[in-house]
Every structure is written in C-alpha cells, then in structure tokens.
Design a protein around this motif. Structure first.
Motif, mmCIF file in Angstrom:
data_model
loop_
_atom_site.group_PDB
_atom_site.id
_atom_site.type_symbol
_atom_site.label_atom_id
_atom_site.label_comp_id
_atom_site.label_asym_id
_atom_site.label_seq_id
_atom_site.Cartn_x
_atom_site.Cartn_y
_atom_site.Cartn_z
ATOM 1 N N SER A 170 0.838 -1.209 0.000
ATOM 2 C CA SER A 170 0.000 0.000 0.000
ATOM 3 C C SER A 170 0.872 1.258 0.000
ATOM 4 O O SER A 170 0.570 2.230 -0.707
ATOM 5 N N ALA A 171 1.942 1.251 0.771
ATOM 6 C CA ALA A 171 2.841 2.409 0.821
ATOM 7 C C ALA A 171 3.620 2.550 -0.490
ATOM 8 O O ALA A 171 3.794 3.664 -0.991
ATOM 9 N N GLU A 172 4.072 1.434 -1.040
ATOM 10 C CA GLU A 172 4.794 1.476 -2.317
ATOM 11 C C GLU A 172 3.910 2.056 -3.415
ATOM 12 O O GLU A 172 4.342 2.894 -4.198
ATOM 13 N N GLN A 173 2.645 1.605 -3.449
ATOM 14 C CA GLN A 173 1.719 2.095 -4.467
ATOM 15 C C GLN A 173 1.404 3.572 -4.264
ATOM 16 O O GLN A 173 1.332 4.339 -5.224
ATOM 17 N N ALA A 174 1.231 3.992 -3.017
ATOM 18 C CA ALA A 174 0.942 5.399 -2.730
ATOM 19 C C ALA A 174 2.091 6.287 -3.181
ATOM 20 O O ALA A 174 1.873 7.331 -3.814
ATOM 21 N N LEU A 175 3.324 5.890 -2.878
ATOM 22 C CA LEU A 175 4.486 6.657 -3.324
ATOM 23 C C LEU A 175 4.550 6.713 -4.853
ATOM 24 O O LEU A 175 4.774 7.777 -5.436
ATOM 25 N N ALA A 176 4.363 5.571 -5.471
ATOM 26 C CA ALA A 176 4.431 5.508 -6.932
ATOM 27 C C ALA A 176 3.354 6.385 -7.571
ATOM 28 O O ALA A 176 3.643 7.144 -8.507
ATOM 29 N N ASP A 177 2.136 6.280 -7.077
ATOM 30 C CA ASP A 177 1.045 7.097 -7.623
ATOM 31 C C ASP A 177 1.359 8.583 -7.478
ATOM 32 O O ASP A 177 1.175 9.355 -8.413
ATOM 33 N N LEU A 194 4.225 10.041 -7.199
ATOM 34 C CA LEU A 194 5.368 10.469 -8.015
ATOM 35 C C LEU A 194 5.172 10.187 -9.506
ATOM 36 O O LEU A 194 6.014 10.557 -10.316
ATOM 37 N N GLY A 195 4.069 9.534 -9.847
ATOM 38 C CA GLY A 195 3.755 9.292 -11.249
ATOM 39 C C GLY A 195 4.622 8.226 -11.916
ATOM 40 O O GLY A 195 4.935 8.329 -13.103
ATOM 41 N N VAL A 196 4.989 7.219 -11.140
ATOM 42 C CA VAL A 196 5.778 6.105 -11.676
ATOM 43 C C VAL A 196 5.157 4.794 -11.196
ATOM 44 O O VAL A 196 4.195 4.793 -10.431
ATOM 45 N N ARG A 197 5.722 3.687 -11.659
ATOM 46 C CA ARG A 197 5.254 2.379 -11.202
ATOM 47 C C ARG A 197 6.018 1.996 -9.929
ATOM 48 O O ARG A 197 7.183 2.382 -9.774
ATOM 49 N N PRO A 198 5.409 1.229 -9.028
ATOM 50 C CA PRO A 198 6.117 0.798 -7.821
ATOM 51 C C PRO A 198 7.432 0.079 -8.136
ATOM 52 O O PRO A 198 8.409 0.218 -7.419
ATOM 53 N N ALA A 199 7.460 -0.679 -9.233
ATOM 54 C CA ALA A 199 8.672 -1.417 -9.612
ATOM 55 C C ALA A 199 9.829 -0.485 -9.939
ATOM 56 O O ALA A 199 10.988 -0.869 -9.827
ATOM 57 N N GLU A 200 9.545 0.749 -10.332
ATOM 58 C CA GLU A 200 10.610 1.715 -10.592
ATOM 59 C C GLU A 200 11.223 2.218 -9.286
ATOM 60 O O GLU A 200 12.417 2.478 -9.220
ATOM 61 N N LEU A 201 10.401 2.341 -8.256
ATOM 62 C CA LEU A 201 10.880 2.822 -6.969
ATOM 63 C C LEU A 201 11.574 1.713 -6.173
ATOM 64 O O LEU A 201 12.539 1.971 -5.466
ATOM 65 N N PHE A 202 11.051 0.498 -6.291
ATOM 66 C CA PHE A 202 11.553 -0.639 -5.514
ATOM 67 C C PHE A 202 11.798 -1.831 -6.440
ATOM 68 O O PHE A 202 11.111 -2.862 -6.333
ATOM 69 N N PRO A 203 12.755 -1.726 -7.344
ATOM 70 C CA PRO A 203 12.950 -2.777 -8.348
ATOM 71 C C PRO A 203 13.320 -4.141 -7.756
ATOM 72 O O PRO A 203 12.994 -5.168 -8.346
ATOM 73 N N ASP A 204 13.944 -4.154 -6.590
ATOM 74 C CA ASP A 204 14.323 -5.422 -5.978
ATOM 75 C C ASP A 204 13.116 -6.181 -5.418
ATOM 76 O O ASP A 204 13.221 -7.363 -5.101
ATOM 77 N N ARG A 205 11.965 -5.533 -5.334
ATOM 78 C CA ARG A 205 10.764 -6.174 -4.791
ATOM 79 C C ARG A 205 9.798 -6.643 -5.876
ATOM 80 O O ARG A 205 8.771 -7.253 -5.559
#
Length: 97
Positions: free
Chosen positions: A45-52, A54-65
């Motif tokens: 939920s936090a990863e998605q909130a950050l991604a939304d 910042l206008g990117v996909r969660p995988a861009e912010l946390f690629p190792d996950r």
C-alpha cells in the motif's frame, strides 16, 4: 526509464512537491508507521501510494521487490506434490487397515 530511484531521491521528490511520508500516509489513509517502514520491508500500500504520487510504477521505486514472487510452498507444483503425497498416504492407510 530515468535515473535510479533511491531513498534520498524519493524523499527529495516528495519534499519538492511539498509532501512528507507522514502527509502522504494521511492523504492515502495508510498507517504512518507502514509508510515510514517502506524502506525496510515490503509494504504494497505504501509502495503504491508513493508511486502514484510520483507518477511512476512501484517497480521503478523498488525494483528489488518486483515482480512479486509467490512462496515456493504455495506454488502450483508444490501443491500438486502435496496432494499426491496425501493421496499416497491415504491409499497406504487403506491397505494397512
């Protein structure tokens, strides 16, 4: 894909937009401690909130996950192995009885 997203870069991008992790948690209805712990452990939920935000996909912010992996225990192959073993044991029990 642009530069790698790091913790300082993510926090800086939030601050440039006048936002904090706690503020984003409040905005999205997420427990602030979940948002603060996003650096240490997966928190979808936090990863998605950050991604939304910042206008990117969660995988861009946390690629190792990403991609998210399913537990090997829950894989279809292992479930099939377990089912066969249970069936074998049940059949052995019928023979012994």
């Amino acid at each position: 894909m642009g530069a790698t997203w790091t913790k300082p870069r993510i926090k800086c991008a939030l601050e440039e937009r006048g936002m904090t992790l706690t503020g984003l948690a409040d905005l999205k209805g997420i427990n602030p401690s979940v948002m603060r712990n996003v650096w240490k452990r997966p928190a979808p939920s936090a990863e998605q909130a950050l991604a939304d935000y910042l206008g990117v996909r969660p995988a861009e912010l946390f690629p190792d996950r990403y991609p998210r992996r399913r537990s090997r225990i829950l894989s279809a192959e292992n479930q099939e192995l377990i089912a066969r073993e249970k069936a074998r044991r049940a059949a052995d029990g019928e023979i012994a009885a």
